[in-house]
Design a protein around this motif. Structure first.
Motif, PDB file in Angstrom:
ATOM      1  N   GLN A   1      17.789  12.307 -10.207  1.00 58.76           N
ATOM      2  CA  GLN A   1      18.492  12.117  -8.935  1.00 58.76           C
ATOM      3  C   GLN A   1      19.326  10.836  -9.005  1.00 58.76           C
ATOM      4  O   GLN A   1      19.143   9.904  -8.227  1.00 58.76           O
ATOM      5  N   VAL A   2      20.260  10.816  -9.953  1.00 59.20           N
ATOM      6  CA  VAL A   2      21.020   9.600 -10.231  1.00 59.20           C
ATOM      7  C   VAL A   2      21.903   9.209  -9.049  1.00 59.20           C
ATOM      8  O   VAL A   2      22.032   8.030  -8.710  1.00 59.20           O
ATOM      9  N   GLN A   3      22.531  10.194  -8.411  1.00 55.84           N
ATOM     10  CA  GLN A   3      23.411   9.862  -7.292  1.00 55.84           C
ATOM     11  C   GLN A   3      22.627   9.234  -6.141  1.00 55.84           C
ATOM     12  O   GLN A   3      23.119   8.331  -5.467  1.00 55.84           O
ATOM     13  N   ASP A   4      21.410   9.705  -5.918  1.00 59.51           N
ATOM     14  CA  ASP A   4      20.576   9.084  -4.885  1.00 59.51           C
ATOM     15  C   ASP A   4      20.204   7.652  -5.266  1.00 59.51           C
ATOM     16  O   ASP A   4      20.089   6.772  -4.412  1.00 59.51           O
TER      17      ASP A   4
ATOM     18  N   ILE B   1       0.841  -1.207   0.000  1.00 57.10           N
ATOM     19  CA  ILE B   1       0.000   0.000   0.000  1.00 57.10           C
ATOM     20  C   ILE B   1       0.875   1.257   0.000  1.00 57.10           C
ATOM     21  O   ILE B   1       0.590   2.237  -0.707  1.00 57.10           O
ATOM     22  N   THR B   2       1.952   1.245   0.778  1.00 55.39           N
ATOM     23  CA  THR B   2       2.874   2.391   0.789  1.00 55.39           C
ATOM     24  C   THR B   2       3.491   2.601  -0.588  1.00 55.39           C
ATOM     25  O   THR B   2       3.620   3.735  -1.076  1.00 55.39           O
ATOM     26  N   LEU B   3       3.870   1.501  -1.237  1.00 53.48           N
ATOM     27  CA  LEU B   3       4.458   1.595  -2.576  1.00 53.48           C
ATOM     28  C   LEU B   3       3.440   2.149  -3.576  1.00 53.48           C
ATOM     29  O   LEU B   3       3.781   2.991  -4.441  1.00 53.48           O
ATOM     30  N   MET B   4       2.180   1.716  -3.469  1.00 54.98           N
ATOM     31  CA  MET B   4       1.138   2.261  -4.351  1.00 54.98           C
ATOM     32  C   MET B   4       0.961   3.761  -4.130  1.00 54.98           C
ATOM     33  O   MET B   4       0.813   4.530  -5.088  1.00 54.98           O
ATOM     34  N   ARG B   5       0.990   4.192  -2.879  1.00 56.12           N
ATOM     35  CA  ARG B   5       0.839   5.620  -2.579  1.00 56.12           C
ATOM     36  C   ARG B   5       2.022   6.427  -3.143  1.00 56.12           C
ATOM     37  O   ARG B   5       1.833   7.533  -3.666  1.00 56.12           O
ATOM     38  N   ALA B   6       3.237   5.852  -3.025  1.00 57.90           N
ATOM     39  CA  ALA B   6       4.410   6.543  -3.565  1.00 57.90           C
ATOM     40  C   ALA B   6       4.303   6.692  -5.074  1.00 57.90           C
ATOM     41  O   ALA B   6       4.598   7.766  -5.644  1.00 57.90           O
ATOM     42  N   GLU B   7       3.885   5.637  -5.757  1.00 60.51           N
ATOM     43  CA  GLU B   7       3.762   5.680  -7.212  1.00 60.51           C
ATOM     44  C   GLU B   7       2.654   6.648  -7.636  1.00 60.51           C
ATOM     45  O   GLU B   7       2.769   7.340  -8.666  1.00 60.51           O
ATOM     46  N   ASP B   8       1.594   6.707  -6.831  1.00 60.93           N
ATOM     47  CA  ASP B   8       0.515   7.656  -7.130  1.00 60.93           C
ATOM     48  C   ASP B   8       1.011   9.098  -6.988  1.00 60.93           C
ATOM     49  O   ASP B   8       0.739   9.951  -7.861  1.00 60.93           O
ATOM     50  N   ALA B   9       1.773   9.370  -5.914  1.00 63.61           N
ATOM     51  CA  ALA B   9       2.310  10.722  -5.717  1.00 63.61           C
ATOM     52  C   ALA B   9       3.269  11.090  -6.847  1.00 63.61           C
ATOM     53  O   ALA B   9       3.258  12.230  -7.346  1.00 63.61           O
ATOM     54  N   ALA B  10       4.091  10.140  -7.266  1.00 63.39           N
ATOM     55  CA  ALA B  10       5.027  10.414  -8.372  1.00 63.39           C
ATOM     56  C   ALA B  10       4.269  10.707  -9.659  1.00 63.39           C
ATOM     57  O   ALA B  10       4.626  11.622 -10.422  1.00 63.39           O
ATOM     58  N   ALA B  11       3.185   9.941  -9.900  1.00 66.65           N
ATOM     59  CA  ALA B  11       2.399  10.155 -11.120  1.00 66.65           C
ATOM     60  C   ALA B  11       1.712  11.512 -11.104  1.00 66.65           C
ATOM     61  O   ALA B  11       1.518  12.142 -12.157  1.00 66.65           O
ATOM     62  N   ARG B  12       1.360  12.006  -9.926  1.00 68.86           N
ATOM     63  CA  ARG B  12       0.699  13.319  -9.809  1.00 68.86           C
ATOM     64  C   ARG B  12       1.699  14.466  -9.791  1.00 68.86           C
ATOM     65  O   ARG B  12       1.313  15.636  -9.744  1.00 68.86           O
TER      66      ARG B  12
ATOM     67  N   ASP C   1       3.896  15.072  -7.369  1.00 73.08           N
ATOM     68  CA  ASP C   1       4.201  15.507  -6.002  1.00 73.08           C
ATOM     69  C   ASP C   1       5.484  14.805  -5.563  1.00 73.08           C
ATOM     70  O   ASP C   1       5.458  13.787  -4.857  1.00 73.08           O
ATOM     71  N   ALA C   2       6.639  15.356  -5.984  1.00 76.34           N
ATOM     72  CA  ALA C   2       7.922  14.692  -5.767  1.00 76.34           C
ATOM     73  C   ALA C   2       8.263  14.560  -4.287  1.00 76.34           C
ATOM     74  O   ALA C   2       8.820  13.536  -3.859  1.00 76.34           O
ATOM     75  N   ASP C   3       7.937  15.571  -3.488  1.00 77.71           N
ATOM     76  CA  ASP C   3       8.274  15.504  -2.062  1.00 77.71           C
ATOM     77  C   ASP C   3       7.519  14.369  -1.370  1.00 77.71           C
ATOM     78  O   ASP C   3       8.094  13.597  -0.590  1.00 77.71           O
ATOM     79  N   ALA C   4       6.220  14.287  -1.649  1.00 77.66           N
ATOM     80  CA  ALA C   4       5.428  13.213  -1.042  1.00 77.66           C
ATOM     81  C   ALA C   4       5.902  11.843  -1.534  1.00 77.66           C
ATOM     82  O   ALA C   4       6.000  10.884  -0.757  1.00 77.66           O
TER      83      ALA C   4
END
Length: 809
Positions: free
Chosen positions: A744-747, A691-702, A704-707
């Motif tokens: 953010q390649v170094q990260d 569920i956390t991974l789904m939320r992260a992917e949703d934020a990235a798709a929207r 919202d890089a910080d979230a």
């Protein structure tokens, strides 16, 4: 050996003077030689004790081999909840001997006992060497047969034992009706009764196993530890019609039995004669016979005479069944049929006998349906019976019914509903101590609770403690098959707890014993677990090799749900190894329409669609993934089926496929539905993971890089903390996608670099290294990792962009 001290450790109490081993207030049976070895190791815990020293001290002679001593040490470890892998009590010093390693508290012995003179040096096993004679409740024998030195040890509860019919349940319990027996001979050796030889005539076929079971039951009622009948049946399949002395000795070794009994039954005028004799374990053979109007009466008489020869008690008659009555005859015939899984024959016997209200008959009906997989029908029969068996009248039979009800829920993946039945069964059985025949029954109930603790609450520590308690009980009852199954379940538990090396080692050892007993169902389930462990460790080739071993036991298993699970796992392992065509073919057969599922087949249909969705998404077929994942979740709706983490992964697969199809609104709706579904699973780490991974992917798709970064970091931290490579790879792939896309390649180096060690054995981990070195412009490293990814790709095509040499920084 000294008798002026009492040793305490880890809940155990060893009293050498009284020759007693206790665990948390309960007397634990232990064979005489094993007890002597335990005491000697405790007395000399400050040093390593050599093999020869132990043998000379305990046996008083050097002809005993190291293998015998090794079996004794293994038995001691088992009773103490230890094994050769853990060695938390007794450590093996290779080619030297053994050393006691657990901290021990030494107490003064009971003053009344301390006045007794210590055993003479060089005769530590004097009491033990008399074998069964040293352990009998002498008051149960004729006065002339009881030596004076033993009469003073007679126990106040030796007379008037109540008898109950005790039938063990399928899956966790054997089929062994028995009297309640005194646990006075906690140090007695284990006996095994072989199938009975009887004339081949119509109506006599049941005698071979039915009378064998009755003899074992009656000896157990007299205080003798007897190997359960299901153990014997499993091993006897390998025996020739006329086993040799070597065959019998091998059987004794496999069951850890020191005494083997053979019986024959023959018509004798208007009645029957049963002869019973020792075939192994006695320097001078013992023989007894009994005559009766029918074979059951004759078998009882022969067994009672053998009990006297073994210096045991004579079992009190069962108040519920008169000698030779029709009900007793029927029950033994039914048990003989169920021992060899002739369930239609057992059902026919009961139907032919007409309607019965007798609880033991009703229980047999429920047990037959349980074994046949008719869980709803079995549940109804056992629920009706539960009201007829109050705890005060027959606590053990009630406990059996409770366990049966729990098992019907477990088989229907209704685990929370099973727990109250198991808890009540344990509470009833714990009150029956120190009766010997509650040991096996209680062991199965505690094993069931361990399983439920593992799957409901992920309470691994509580489950492991329960398995330890159950092990002691199974050791005391001589149930080697139950011990093998326990080790299989414990291996699964250790795998869930990420104790991978322990899980694999214990699992491999358990496989050998399960194969010995011919328990192909438990073997197949354990093989699936071991393959999954390799897969979780990203050991792709080893996982596929394990999956290739499913075919042999699978061909012998009559359990459609388990066979489906094995085939699905094999399809998954094939796809993970890049064998895509073979994986799709396996899935095609699993997805083909089958006959309508029965009322108890609640799992059918979910897992093929789940694996199909994952495979479609992995190979770029987003439309196929949406269809398969949607169907899997629709079939799951409203049904308590399957592991929640796999369902969570299916939600994630659906969301990813929808995003791949640019269906942003649908993906957002899927996330909302998944979060609502996951609310009851906030304590399930893998559900939270997905569920956390789904939320992260949703934020990235929207955008919202910080979230997105915050959620990815939370998922990554949890995965690293749990230290399961497969879980870390799930996060790393998605997180690195985000980091590469946002420059953010170094990260990304921190995340992908963590996964580098698995790049030699897993394609996705290797591909992640290719992507990293390509993004960093490191041409040499890119070429090396690209070569490895190609070797692991199988039929998969590498992304074209990664085949173009990188631009140097």
């Amino acid at each position: 050996m000294s008798s002026n001290a009492v040793y305490q450790f880890d809940g155990y109490r060893v009293d050498p003077a009284k020759r007693e081993l206790w665990y948390e207030g309960r007397l634990v049976p232990l064979q005489p030689k094993a007890f002597d070895c335990l005491v000697y190791l405790l007395e000399h815990r400050d040093r390593v004790v050599g093999h020869d020293e132990i043998i000379a001290t305990v046996w008083g002679k050097v002809e005993i081999g190291d293998s015998v001593l090794g079996q004794i040490i293994s038995r001691i470890r088992g009773v103490l909840g230890d094994n050769a892998n853990r060695q938390i009590t007794i450590r093996t010093i290779t080619r030297v001997g053994y050393s006691w390693v657990m901290p021990v508290r030494v107490l003064a012995a009971d003053p009344a006992e301390a006045d007794a003179p210590p055993e003479p040096a060089g005769q530590p096993g004097a009491a033990a060497d008399t074998g069964f004679l040293a352990q009998a409740p002498a008051g149960a024998l004729p006065a002339a047969a009881a030596p004076a030195s033993k009469r003073r040890k007679a126990l106040p509860w030796r007379l008037g034992l109540a008898a109950v019919a005790l039938a063990a349940l399928i899956g966790l319990w054997g089929v062994m009706p028995t009297f309640m027996a005194p646990a006075v001979d906690a140090k007695a050796d284990t006996a095994i009764v072989l199938p009975v030889r009887a004339p081949q005539a119509p109506g006599n076929a049941w005698i071979r196993l039915g009378v064998m079971d009755l003899i074992g039951e009656r000896l157990r009622a007299a205080g003798q530890t007897v190997v359960p009948s299901d153990n014997v049946v499993a091993l006897a399949r390998r025996l020739p019609a006329e086993p040799t002395a070597a065959d019998i000795e091998a059987l004794a070794d496999a069951t850890a039995a020191s005494l083997v009994l053979r019986a024959s039954a023959e018509p004798n005028g208007d009645g029957w004669r049963v002869e019973l004799r020792t075939a192994h374990g006695r320097e001078h053979a013992l023989a007894a016979h009994g005559d009766g109007a029918d074979v059951i009466e004759a078998a009882r008489a022969a067994t009672d005479r053998m009990a006297i020869l073994l210096d045991l008690a004579v079992a009190a008659p069962d108040p519920g069944t008169a000698h030779g009555d029709a009900l007793d005859y029927l029950l033994q015939q039914v048990k003989a049929a169920t021992l060899v899984d002739r369930l239609d024959e057992a059902r026919h016997l009961l139907e032919k006998s007409g309607p019965h209200n007798e609880p033991r008959i009703l229980y047999q009906r429920g047990d037959i349906e349980l074994r046949a997989g008719n869980y709803a029908l079995a549940q109804q029969i056992l629920l009706d019976l539960l009201d007829r068996v109050p705890a005060e009248r027959d606590p053990i039979l009630r406990a059996q019914v409770l366990h049966g009800l729990a098992y019907t829920h477990i088989r229907q993946v209704q685990n929370p509903q099973a727990l109250p039945y198991v808890e009540e069964a344990i509470a009833l059985l714990e009150t029956r101590e120190p009766f010997r025949n509650a040991h096996d029954t209680l062991g199965f109930a505690i094993s069931a609770r361990a399983f439920l603790r593992r799957v409901i609450d992920s309470d691994y520590a509580g489950a492991e403690a329960d398995y330890g308690r159950a092990r002691v009980l199974f050791e005391s009852s001589g149930d080697q098959l139950a011990l093998a199954r326990l080790d299989a379940n414990l291996s699964m538990l250790l795998g869930d707890a990420h104790r991978i090396a322990e899980a694999q080692s214990l699992g491999r050892a358990a496989l050998e014993r399960l194969a010995l007993f011919g328990d192909v169902q438990s073997e197949l389930r354990l093989r699936i677990t071991l393959a999954e462990l390799h897969s979780d460790q990203l050991e792709t080739a080893a996982a596929l090799e394990d999956a290739r071993q499913f075919e042999r036991p699978g061909a012998q298993v009559d359990n459609p749900a388990l066979i489906e699970l094995a085939r699905l796992n094999e399809a998954y392992m094939l796809a993970d190894a890049g064998r895509l065509a073979e994986a799709r073919e396996r899935l095609r057969h699993l997805l083909e329409p089958a006959s309508p599922p029965g009322p108890d087949d609640v799992r059918k249909g979910l897992w093929p669609q789940y694996v199909a969705a994952w495979l479609a998404q992995e190979t770029g077929d987003a439309a196929g993934a949406v269809a398969a994942a949607g169907e899997a979740l629709a079939r799951h709706a409203g049904k308590p089926t399957g592991a929640p983490w796999n369902i969570a992964r299916t939600w994630a697969t659906l969301s990813r496929a929808q995003r791949a199809r640019a269906e942003a609104d649908a993906a957002a709706a899927t996330l909302a539905a998944a979060r609502h579904w996951a609310e009851p699973y906030q304590e399930a780490p893998l559900v939270v993971h997905w569920i956390t991974l789904m939320r992260a992917e949703d934020a990235a798709a929207r955008g919202d890089a910080d979230a997105a970064r915050q959620l990815y970091e939370a998922a990554w931290s949890q995965a690293v903390r749990r230290a399961v490579p497969r879980e870390m790879l799930n996060v790393a792939q998605s997180y690195c996608d985000f980091l590469f896309a946002t420059g953010q390649v170094q990260d990304a180096t921190r995340i992908a670099g963590h996964m580098a060690r698995w790049g030699q054995s897993n394609y996705d981990a290797a591909l992640l290294q290719v992507r990293l070195h390509h993004a960093l412009g490191q041409t040499s490293a890119w070429r090396r990792t690209l070569d490895r990814a190609r070797q692991l790709a199988g039929e998969r095509d590498l992304p074209p962009a990664l085949l173009v040499p990188p631009t140097p920084p």
